[in-house]
Design an enzyme around this catalytic site. Structure first.
Site, PDB file in Angstrom:
ATOM      1  N   ASP A 188      53.845  45.564  38.576  1.00  0.00           N
ATOM      2  CA  ASP A 188      53.797  44.328  39.358  1.00  0.00           C
ATOM      3  C   ASP A 188      53.931  44.742  40.825  1.00  0.00           C
ATOM      4  O   ASP A 188      54.952  45.328  41.213  1.00  0.00           O
ATOM      5  CB  ASP A 188      54.976  43.431  38.918  1.00  0.00           C
ATOM      6  CG  ASP A 188      55.039  42.135  39.704  1.00  0.00           C
ATOM      7  OD1 ASP A 188      54.399  42.028  40.763  1.00  0.00           O
ATOM      8  OD2 ASP A 188      55.769  41.230  39.249  1.00  0.00           O
ATOM      9  N   ASP A 194      48.206  47.504  36.465  1.00  0.00           N
ATOM     10  CA  ASP A 194      48.037  46.049  36.532  1.00  0.00           C
ATOM     11  C   ASP A 194      49.305  45.430  35.956  1.00  0.00           C
ATOM     12  O   ASP A 194      50.059  46.092  35.229  1.00  0.00           O
ATOM     13  CB  ASP A 194      46.814  45.603  35.706  1.00  0.00           C
ATOM     14  CG  ASP A 194      46.255  44.250  36.164  1.00  0.00           C
ATOM     15  OD1 ASP A 194      45.205  44.224  36.811  1.00  0.00           O
ATOM     16  OD2 ASP A 194      46.902  43.207  35.882  1.00  0.00           O
ATOM     17  N   ILE A 195      49.505  44.156  36.275  1.00  0.00           N
ATOM     18  CA  ILE A 195      50.636  43.439  35.674  1.00  0.00           C
ATOM     19  C   ILE A 195      50.325  43.152  34.199  1.00  0.00           C
ATOM     20  O   ILE A 195      51.209  42.963  33.387  1.00  0.00           O
ATOM     21  CB  ILE A 195      50.917  42.146  36.481  1.00  0.00           C
ATOM     22  CG1 ILE A 195      52.318  41.621  36.223  1.00  0.00           C
ATOM     23  CG2 ILE A 195      49.866  41.075  36.220  1.00  0.00           C
ATOM     24  CD1 ILE A 195      52.749  40.534  37.201  1.00  0.00           C
ATOM     25  N   ARG A 196      49.009  43.149  33.867  1.00  0.00           N
ATOM     26  CA  ARG A 196      48.560  42.893  32.490  1.00  0.00           C
ATOM     27  C   ARG A 196      48.421  44.197  31.714  1.00  0.00           C
ATOM     28  O   ARG A 196      48.378  45.273  32.288  1.00  0.00           O
ATOM     29  CB  ARG A 196      47.146  42.294  32.503  1.00  0.00           C
ATOM     30  CG  ARG A 196      46.992  40.970  33.097  1.00  0.00           C
ATOM     31  CD  ARG A 196      45.607  40.440  32.755  1.00  0.00           C
ATOM     32  NE  ARG A 196      44.650  40.549  33.838  1.00  0.00           N
ATOM     33  CZ  ARG A 196      43.334  40.433  33.681  1.00  0.00           C
ATOM     34  NH1 ARG A 196      42.821  40.256  32.486  1.00  0.00           N
ATOM     35  NH2 ARG A 196      42.522  40.507  34.718  1.00  0.00           N
ATOM     36  N   TYR A 255      44.534  31.388  49.916  1.00  0.00           N
ATOM     37  CA  TYR A 255      43.941  32.710  49.687  1.00  0.00           C
ATOM     38  C   TYR A 255      43.346  33.266  50.993  1.00  0.00           C
ATOM     39  O   TYR A 255      43.615  34.408  51.375  1.00  0.00           O
ATOM     40  CB  TYR A 255      42.865  32.562  48.611  1.00  0.00           C
ATOM     41  CG  TYR A 255      42.006  33.780  48.343  1.00  0.00           C
ATOM     42  CD1 TYR A 255      42.542  34.939  47.795  1.00  0.00           C
ATOM     43  CD2 TYR A 255      40.625  33.749  48.600  1.00  0.00           C
ATOM     44  CE1 TYR A 255      41.733  36.038  47.518  1.00  0.00           C
ATOM     45  CE2 TYR A 255      39.810  34.840  48.319  1.00  0.00           C
ATOM     46  CZ  TYR A 255      40.370  35.980  47.782  1.00  0.00           C
ATOM     47  OH  TYR A 255      39.568  37.069  47.502  1.00  0.00           O
ATOM     48  N   GLY A 301      45.974  46.152  40.301  1.00  0.00           N
ATOM     49  CA  GLY A 301      45.103  45.060  39.842  1.00  0.00           C
ATOM     50  C   GLY A 301      43.853  45.597  39.159  1.00  0.00           C
ATOM     51  O   GLY A 301      42.781  44.994  39.216  1.00  0.00           O
ATOM     52  N   GLN A 312      38.181  42.008  37.730  1.00  0.00           N
ATOM     53  CA  GLN A 312      36.714  42.105  37.786  1.00  0.00           C
ATOM     54  C   GLN A 312      36.268  43.402  38.470  1.00  0.00           C
ATOM     55  O   GLN A 312      35.432  44.134  37.954  1.00  0.00           O
ATOM     56  CB  GLN A 312      36.138  40.893  38.544  1.00  0.00           C
ATOM     57  CG  GLN A 312      34.615  40.845  38.517  1.00  0.00           C
ATOM     58  CD  GLN A 312      34.025  39.791  39.444  1.00  0.00           C
ATOM     59  OE1 GLN A 312      34.732  39.141  40.209  1.00  0.00           O
ATOM     60  NE2 GLN A 312      32.717  39.616  39.385  1.00  0.00           N
TER      61      GLN A 312
HETATM   62  P1  NAD Z   1      40.715  39.677  39.648  1.00  0.00           P
HETATM   63  O1  NAD Z   1      41.438  38.392  39.713  1.00  0.00           O
HETATM   64  O2  NAD Z   1      39.615  39.843  38.672  1.00  0.00           O
HETATM   65  O3  NAD Z   1      41.752  40.869  39.424  1.00  0.00           O
HETATM   66  C1  NAD Z   1      42.993  40.891  40.080  1.00  0.00           C
HETATM   67  C2  NAD Z   1      43.968  41.619  39.183  1.00  0.00           C
HETATM   68  O4  NAD Z   1      45.244  41.574  39.798  1.00  0.00           O
HETATM   69  C3  NAD Z   1      44.110  40.985  37.786  1.00  0.00           C
HETATM   70  O5  NAD Z   1      43.800  41.915  36.784  1.00  0.00           O
HETATM   71  C4  NAD Z   1      45.571  40.544  37.723  1.00  0.00           C
HETATM   72  O6  NAD Z   1      46.154  40.728  36.449  1.00  0.00           O
HETATM   73  C5  NAD Z   1      46.194  41.463  38.765  1.00  0.00           C
HETATM   74  N1  NAD Z   1      47.444  40.939  39.296  1.00  0.00           N
HETATM   75  C6  NAD Z   1      47.783  39.661  39.601  1.00  0.00           C
HETATM   76  N2  NAD Z   1      49.047  39.605  40.034  1.00  0.00           N
HETATM   77  C7  NAD Z   1      49.520  40.879  40.030  1.00  0.00           C
HETATM   78  C8  NAD Z   1      50.754  41.461  40.387  1.00  0.00           C
HETATM   79  N3  NAD Z   1      51.792  40.721  40.816  1.00  0.00           N
HETATM   80  N4  NAD Z   1      50.890  42.805  40.278  1.00  0.00           N
HETATM   81  C9  NAD Z   1      49.851  43.568  39.805  1.00  0.00           C
HETATM   82  N5  NAD Z   1      48.677  43.056  39.433  1.00  0.00           N
HETATM   83  C10 NAD Z   1      48.500  41.726  39.554  1.00  0.00           C
HETATM   84  O7  NAD Z   1      40.210  40.006  41.128  1.00  0.00           O
HETATM   85  P2  NAD Z   1      38.993  40.937  41.570  1.00  0.00           P
HETATM   86  O8  NAD Z   1      37.804  40.075  41.633  1.00  0.00           O
HETATM   87  O9  NAD Z   1      38.968  42.192  40.793  1.00  0.00           O
HETATM   88  O10 NAD Z   1      39.428  41.198  43.089  1.00  0.00           O
HETATM   89  C11 NAD Z   1      40.063  42.379  43.498  1.00  0.00           C
HETATM   90  C12 NAD Z   1      40.327  42.273  44.978  1.00  0.00           C
HETATM   91  O11 NAD Z   1      39.081  42.057  45.664  1.00  0.00           O
HETATM   92  C13 NAD Z   1      41.239  41.095  45.379  1.00  0.00           C
HETATM   93  O12 NAD Z   1      42.036  41.476  46.454  1.00  0.00           O
HETATM   94  C14 NAD Z   1      40.249  40.038  45.822  1.00  0.00           C
HETATM   95  O13 NAD Z   1      40.825  39.176  46.757  1.00  0.00           O
HETATM   96  C15 NAD Z   1      39.172  40.887  46.455  1.00  0.00           C
HETATM   97  N6  NAD Z   1      37.893  40.192  46.495  1.00  0.00           N
HETATM   98  C16 NAD Z   1      37.236  39.900  45.340  1.00  0.00           C
HETATM   99  C17 NAD Z   1      36.031  39.207  45.392  1.00  0.00           C
HETATM  100  C18 NAD Z   1      35.270  38.856  44.139  1.00  0.00           C
HETATM  101  O14 NAD Z   1      34.307  38.079  44.224  1.00  0.00           O
HETATM  102  N7  NAD Z   1      35.637  39.392  42.992  1.00  0.00           N
HETATM  103  C19 NAD Z   1      35.517  38.824  46.635  1.00  0.00           C
HETATM  104  C20 NAD Z   1      36.230  39.102  47.788  1.00  0.00           C
HETATM  105  C21 NAD Z   1      37.406  39.816  47.708  1.00  0.00           C
HETATM  106  C1  AKB Z   2      36.761  33.884  45.447  1.00  0.00           C
HETATM  107  O1  AKB Z   2      35.816  33.105  45.239  1.00  0.00           O
HETATM  108  O2  AKB Z   2      37.936  33.544  45.599  1.00  0.00           O
HETATM  109  C2  AKB Z   2      36.410  35.351  45.584  1.00  0.00           C
HETATM  110  C3  AKB Z   2      36.168  35.687  47.011  1.00  0.00           C
HETATM  111  C4  AKB Z   2      34.851  35.424  47.622  1.00  0.00           C
HETATM  112  O3  AKB Z   2      37.052  36.168  47.672  1.00  0.00           O
HETATM  113  N1  AKB Z   2      35.292  35.632  44.759  1.00  0.00           N
END
Ligand code: NAD
Ligand code: AKB
Length: 318
Positions: free
Chosen positions: A51, A34-36, A141, A8, A12
């Site tokens: 994936d 990443d899948i993208r 989630y 992934g 972000q």
């Molecule tokens: P994001 O959505 O920006 O990135 C997730 C990535 O996963 C994307 O680039 C997407 O293309 C990829 N993805 C989706 N399905 C996939 C698959 N089947 N195989 C491979 N890749 C795949 O999320 P993020 O904000 O970078 O979060 C990363 C991790 O941190 C996640 O587990 C999220 O739950 C956790 N998290 C994030 C936040 C936040 O505020 N950003 C807060 C708490 C927890």
């Molecule tokens: C969301 O809002 O889903 C994420 C998180 C707090 O896990 N930013």
């Protein structure tokens, strides 16, 4: 020296974790996946389209690059998850299960799994939410995050997989846009303030949530992964936080830099999700066990975000 795979990685957090890890462990030792398709920031080192629900391919990539450490970031976040609950369950649960299974089979050294404040629910104490408390989330989630934390615990105790992780609050950052979460407004507000001087916010003005700025978010992941295992009493569920503020307080802080900025509050389905999460977090276990200490409060985050975005927009404009 570690050989790292990040799943992934185009999201972000991954977009900023990859350069940090490449700086620390060497460009060729950090495989982004990443899948993208990869963004520009990821293409200065190895990238694999992967994936995480495909365990055979995951195993192949781990073997090909002789990976010993995985930062497993791939997931479907809270707002997208409510729109597509089946996909959220599939990607978040099967993805994590596959990573843990590959780690067990190939005896990987260490796994990072980010949980979230979404693991808590409306029955959880909202102020200074403790490390150990009621965990009854109401989003798909959040359910995958609690189940994920438990699965990580299981793989550590049953199979000895050294899996670690934190419960992140909303992450604020300036490189890649957030990927479909409830806390996205806290990032969108900065972009809108600079571009349009106005923002329509999808949660109420008095909505308070815990947040963290990206440099602290990355520090938490890297410090926990480097921490002395003998000091850790938890696995993938460390509470961490940087600050707490309401949507209105964020707007007021931005207004100190852009006085003409206005916000209209039009709550949608994400309000209910936000209302089910903590307002502030007790992260004393992380502080005691691996020295966690954030550096950015709301004022410092706002100043840095606006500087970084201003610079970026200037470079991007013809
Ligand atoms: P994001 O959505 O920006 O990135 C997730 C990535 O996963 C994307 O680039 C997407 O293309 C990829 N993805 C989706 N399905 C996939 C698959 N089947 N195989 C491979 N890749 C795949 O999320 P993020 O904000 O970078 O979060 C990363 C991790 O941190 C996640 O587990 C999220 O739950 C956790 N998290 C994030 C936040 C936040 O505020 N950003 C807060 C708490 C927890
Ligand atoms: C969301 O809002 O889903 C994420 C998180 C707090 O896990 N930013």
């Amino acid at each position: 020296m570690r050989r790292v795979l990040v799943t992934g990685a185009a999201g972000q957090i991954g977009s900023e974790l990859i350069p940090k890890l490449r700086e620390k462990y060497g460009r060729e030792n950090v495989v982004a996946s990443d899948i993208r398709e990869p963004s520009e920031t990821l293409s200065d080192g190895p990238f694999e389209q992967l994936d995480v629900t495909d365990r055979d391919r995951l195993k192949e990539v781990v073997k090909e690059y002789d990976v010993d450490t995985v930062f497993h970031l791939a997931a479907i976040l809270s707002a997208t998850g409510e729109r597509k609950p089946h996909l959220a369950w599939y990607v978040n649960m099967d993805g994590l299960y596959n990573v843990l299974e590959v780690a067990r089979e190939l005896e990987l050294t260490r796994i990072f799994f980010p949980s979230s404040i979404a693991a808590f629910g409306p029955e959880t104490p909202k102020e200074m939410t403790p490390q150990e408390t009621v965990m009854r989330p109401k989003t798909i989630y959040g359910i995958t995050k609690v189940a994920g934390e438990l699965l990580c615990d299981y793989y550590f105790h049953r199979f000895g997989v050294d899996v670690r992780g934190v419960r992140y609050p909303g992450v604020i950052s300036s490189v890649a846009p957030p990927g479909g979460g409830t806390t996205d407004y806290a990032v969108e507000m900065f972009y809108a303030a600079l571009r349009h001087k106005r923002y329509v916010c999808f949660v109420r003005e008095d909505t308070v949530l815990p947040m963290i700025y990206m440099p602290d978010c990355l520090k938490a992941a890297i410090d926990l992964m480097e921490a002395d295992p003998s000091r850790l009493r938890h696995r993938a569920d460390y509470n961490v936080t940087g600050m707490s503020f309401s949507a209105g307080e964020l707007a007021a802080e931005i207004r100190k830099h852009i006085p003409e900025f206005t916000v209209e509050y039009r709550p949608d389905f994400r309000q209910k999700i936000a209302d089910s999460w903590p307002r502030s977090i007790d992260d004393s276990a992380a502080r005691e066990e691996w020295g966690w200490k954030p550096s950015y409060d709301l004022a410092a985050t706002t100043k840095d975000m606006l500087e970084k975005l201003r610079r970026r927009f200037k470079e991007e404009s013809p």
